[in-house]
Design a protein around this motif. Structure first.
Motif, short mmCIF file in Angstrom:
data_model
loop_
_atom_site.label_atom_id
_atom_site.label_comp_id
_atom_site.label_asym_id
_atom_site.label_seq_id
_atom_site.Cartn_x
_atom_site.Cartn_y
_atom_site.Cartn_z
N HIS A 240 43.22 33.55 44.17
CA HIS A 240 43.22 34.19 42.85
C HIS A 240 44.64 34.52 42.42
CE1 HIS A 240 38.92 34.37 42.56
NE2 HIS A 240 38.82 34.98 43.72
N PHE A 241 45.49 34.86 43.39
CA PHE A 241 46.91 35.12 43.10
C PHE A 241 47.56 33.87 42.53
CE2 PHE A 241 51.35 34.91 44.56
CZ PHE A 241 51.87 36.11 44.13
N GLY A 244 46.47 32.93 39.15
CA GLY A 244 46.84 33.86 38.08
C GLY A 244 45.65 34.69 37.63
N GLN A 245 44.73 34.95 38.55
CA GLN A 245 43.55 35.77 38.22
C GLN A 245 43.72 37.14 38.88
OE1 GLN A 245 40.57 33.02 39.75
NE2 GLN A 245 40.04 32.50 37.65
N PHE A 246 43.98 38.14 38.02
CA PHE A 246 44.30 39.47 38.55
C PHE A 246 43.32 40.52 38.04
CE2 PHE A 246 48.29 37.11 38.27
CZ PHE A 246 48.70 37.17 39.59
N VAL A 247 43.12 41.52 38.89
CA VAL A 247 42.40 42.72 38.46
C VAL A 247 43.37 43.48 37.57
CG1 VAL A 247 41.41 44.91 39.25
CG2 VAL A 247 41.07 42.82 40.59
N GLU A 248 42.95 43.80 36.33
CA GLU A 248 43.83 44.54 35.42
C GLU A 248 43.54 46.04 35.54
OE1 GLU A 248 45.92 42.78 33.25
OE2 GLU A 248 45.16 40.78 33.74
N TYR A 259 39.08 39.46 42.11
CA TYR A 259 40.38 38.84 41.86
C TYR A 259 41.48 39.54 42.65
CZ TYR A 259 38.44 36.20 37.87
OH TYR A 259 37.73 35.36 37.07
N TYR A 262 47.25 42.28 42.94
CA TYR A 262 48.71 42.40 42.78
C TYR A 262 49.09 43.23 41.56
CZ TYR A 262 53.46 40.82 41.65
OH TYR A 262 54.79 40.77 41.33
N LYS A 263 48.39 43.01 40.46
CA LYS A 263 48.76 43.69 39.21
C LYS A 263 48.40 45.18 39.22
CE LYS A 263 48.97 41.72 34.62
NZ LYS A 263 48.35 40.81 33.64
N LYS A 267 50.61 45.79 47.65
CA LYS A 267 51.91 45.47 48.24
C LYS A 267 51.77 44.42 49.35
CE LYS A 267 54.19 48.38 45.67
NZ LYS A 267 53.04 48.85 44.89
N PRO A 269 52.11 41.27 49.22
CA PRO A 269 53.18 40.26 49.23
C PRO A 269 54.47 40.72 49.90
CG PRO A 269 52.14 40.35 47.07
CD PRO A 269 51.61 41.51 47.85
N PRO A 311 52.96 46.77 40.49
CA PRO A 311 53.70 45.82 41.33
C PRO A 311 55.20 46.07 41.30
CG PRO A 311 52.89 44.74 39.34
CD PRO A 311 52.34 46.13 39.34
N VAL A 312 55.65 46.80 40.24
CA VAL A 312 57.08 47.10 40.13
C VAL A 312 57.27 48.55 40.56
CG1 VAL A 312 59.04 47.23 38.55
CG2 VAL A 312 57.29 45.49 38.22
N SER B 52 44.87 37.43 32.89
CA SER B 52 44.13 36.53 33.77
C SER B 52 43.33 35.49 33.00
CB SER B 52 43.15 37.33 34.62
OG SER B 52 43.83 38.32 35.35
N PHE B 63 49.81 31.16 38.13
CA PHE B 63 50.84 31.97 38.77
C PHE B 63 51.60 31.14 39.81
CE2 PHE B 63 52.28 36.06 40.81
CZ PHE B 63 52.91 36.52 39.68
#
Lengths: 366, 239
Positions: A240-241, A244-248, A259, A262-263, A267, A269, A311-312, B52, B63
């Motif tokens: 999923h990473f 580009g499928q992320f939990v928002e 999903y 990361y978003k 951590k 990664p 993530p930041v 997404s 990604f």
């Protein structure tokens, strides 16, 4: 007689069957990433080698390492290794207390000078001469230094002993420091995590007891076999990473579909640990599997990086946890853009006001 | 021909044009500009991923492609800087301006002071230069050499996390994690470096265009044709 006692003898005397013992050896060999023929070697070593004592000290800590250890997913592993350990010194687990307990330390130094393994959970605070952690009437730092002087190697259990962890978080009033900042003359093996995975702990200690040497360590002193890869590298949500499928948000469709986290601050990664392969509580689950991002608890400084849900993270310069690279950088680049626009306007004005005199001057020359 | 800016400084009647930026330097400049632009865009997207796409994970690689483009652009950036460094040895005098700051020369500092005054609107007089003016030269050095090296080292160290222990990237750049054990912190400083690069790009483009519009010499045209042209035949020094 005591010196010739083997691990196997100790285990048997604690009611562990030979069948259980062999099972333990096999599981440990697998856990260490060794071939199945090593199960026999581990069994042989534990049967024949004289027992290496382990002293388990506790500094400033929350005892979560011990809690993790005694809840080893496979009770067999915990039982077996505990049998190896608890006989000597672990002030949380042992029966003795007070002066009798402290005497064990001196006896161990006398009998096994330079041979025992010092496992340290938690870390020493240095401020006010170490008075923030007093054991047996003395600062813990003195006890740690004394025991470290006579040991063979040190295992730094958990993020406290390895990196400093929560008690070393800014502004660190007790000046708590990881073991490697105060002990420089002994080999130190870091087993970070808050707490470390039980099977990782038993695996590391069994390796050291059975093979009488340190496991292969990475650049930062962590055993490669468990800390060689990031959670991210073996994460089951990795596809999923890449997609580009992320939990928002934690309650959105992506979260329900499992999903990548990361978003929302996972951590994985940047975190080296074995959670995504060994998992927790006997392979029952681990943070990402339960739908929450990794906090990066096995990494240095994870406690001082601001939100766990972005993530930041914080740059750690201004002291404000909201000052992330994107925010500080955005302000700098924005200021440059405004500055450039203002300078351009200034240039135009300067040019306009200087045009006339220049023109007349040129005419005069002509 | 080796042209020393120093000797030309206060000479009258130097009409030029001078051949400053040789072809490899020009090609490098534009390739570098392209790779930096790509790195800034993809780098920002890595720190803050786009919305997404739904459906099966196997049908997308969004990604993955963003990261792949970032890595390719990073390699172009790295190899480009290495080739540019090589060219400093075999190229003309101005090919070395990027790497060697003449801090030992008094006129470098007087020139710098004048440039600061000029850009602060404290003087209307401007100088002519063959290569970079002292202020530009020091900005080039800090961003393209020092920050560039910082980004290469941190970038390839982070790249080594994917290639794994024992890989070439790990063996060559793993030392970054001895200096800063937390790879998340390294990521954040790498990200911060991107913003400094963006700041440089904004100022650099502005200065180059401004040079074309208002100074006594060409700006953008110089890195396209390689020739420095002047608008007047006056002395190199401020007038």
């Amino acid at each position: 007689m005591h010196a010739q006692e083997t691990f196997y003898d100790v285990m048997r005397s604690h009611g562990i069957t030979r069948r259980s013992f062999v099972k333990f050896c096999t599981l440990t060999a697998a856990g260490l990433g060794l071939g199945h023929e090593f199960a026999g070697k581990i069994a042989h070593a534990l049967e024949t080698k004289p027992r290496t004592p382990v002293i388990w000290l506790h500094g400033l800590e929350c005892t979560c390492c011990t809690e993790s250890f005694i809840r080893s997913g496979n009770p067999l592993v915990g039982d077996v290794v505990l049998s190896m350990l608890s006989l000597d010194y672990d002030d949380t687990l042992m029966a003795a207390a007070g002066h009798q307990a402290e005497e064990i330390l001196e006896q161990t130094i006398e009998k096994y000078d330079g041979q025992y393994i010092l496992a340290c959970e938690g870390n020493p605070p240095l401020n006010e001469d170490g008075m923030y952690c007093i054991q047996g009437g003395k600062p813990f730092i003195e006890k740690l230094r004394h025991m470290a002087d006579h040991c063979k190697a040190i295992i730094a259990w958990g993020s406290c002993a390895s990196w400093g962890c929560v008690q070393a978080a800014k502004p660190n009033p007790t000046q708590a420091v990881p073991i490697h900042k105060v002990i420089h003359d002994k080999p130190i093996i870091k087993v970070p995590g808050c707490p470390p995975i039980a099977e990782v702990m038993t695996g590391v200690i069994t390796y050291m007891l059975a093979f009488e040497r340190m496991p292969a360590l990475d650049r930062q002193g962590r055993p490669k076999m468990f800390y060689g890869q990031r959670l991210h590298d073996k994460c089951y949500r990795r596809p999923h990473f890449d997609a580009g499928q992320f939990v928002e948000k934690f309650d959105d469709e992506g979260a329900r579909r499992g999903y990548c986290l990361y978003k929302v601050g996972c951590k994985g990664p940047t975190t080296y640990n074995a959670c995504s392969s060994i998992e927790w509580n006997g392979g029952l689950s681990w943070p990402v599997k339960s739908g929450h991002g990794c906090l990066g608890c096995a990494e240095d400084d994870f406690w001082d990086k601001g939100s766990f849900y972005s993530p930041v993270s914080d740059l750690g310069v201004t002291g404000n946890v909201e000052h992330t690279a994107n925010k500080v950088g955005g302000v700098i680049a924005g200021a440059a853009a405004i500055g450039v626009a203002a300078h351009a306007a200034g240039t135009v004005v300067a040019k306009a006001t200087s045009k006339k005199p220049t023109a007349t001057a040129e005419e005069e020359i002509r | 021909m080796a042209i020393d800016t120093n000797t030309l400084k206060y000479l009258d009647n130097v009409p030029g044009p001078f051949y400053v930026f040789e072809l490899p330097v020009r090609v490098w400049h534009w390739l570098h500009a392209l790779s930096i632009s790509t790195l800034i865009i993809t780098g920002y997207l890595i720190s803050s991923p786009p919305p997404s796409l739904h459906g099966e994970a196997s049908t997308h690689f969004v990604f993955g492609y963003i990261r792949m483009i970032h890595f390719i652009a990073g390699m172009v950036f790295t190899v480009g800087l290495l080739v540019r460094f090589y060219w400093a040895f075999v190229g003309n005098y101005h090919a070395r301006e990027l790497f060697v700051i003449p801090v030992w020369r008094k006129d470098f500092w007087t020139g710098m002071l004048h440039e600061l005054k000029y850009y602060a609107f404290l003087t209307r007089k401007s100088s002519k230069f063959v290569g970079h003016n002292p202020l530009a030269q020091i900005a080039m050095f800090f961003t393209n050499v020092l920050l560039g090296l910082f980004m290469i080292c941190t970038g390839l160290a982070l790249y080594s996390q994917g290639t794994g222990a024992g890989s070439w990237a790990d063996r060559m750049f793993g030392w970054v994690f001895i200096i800063e054990p937390s790879s998340q912190t390294v990521r954040m400083w790498h990200l911060f470096g991107m913003w400094i690069f963006l700041t440089f790009v904004i100022i650099h483009i502005y200065m180059a265009i401004r040079e074309d519009l208002y100074s006594r010499q060409n700006g953008v045209g110089c890195i396209i044709s390689g020739f420095r042209r002047y608008r007047d035949d006056g002395p190199m020094g401020p007038q």
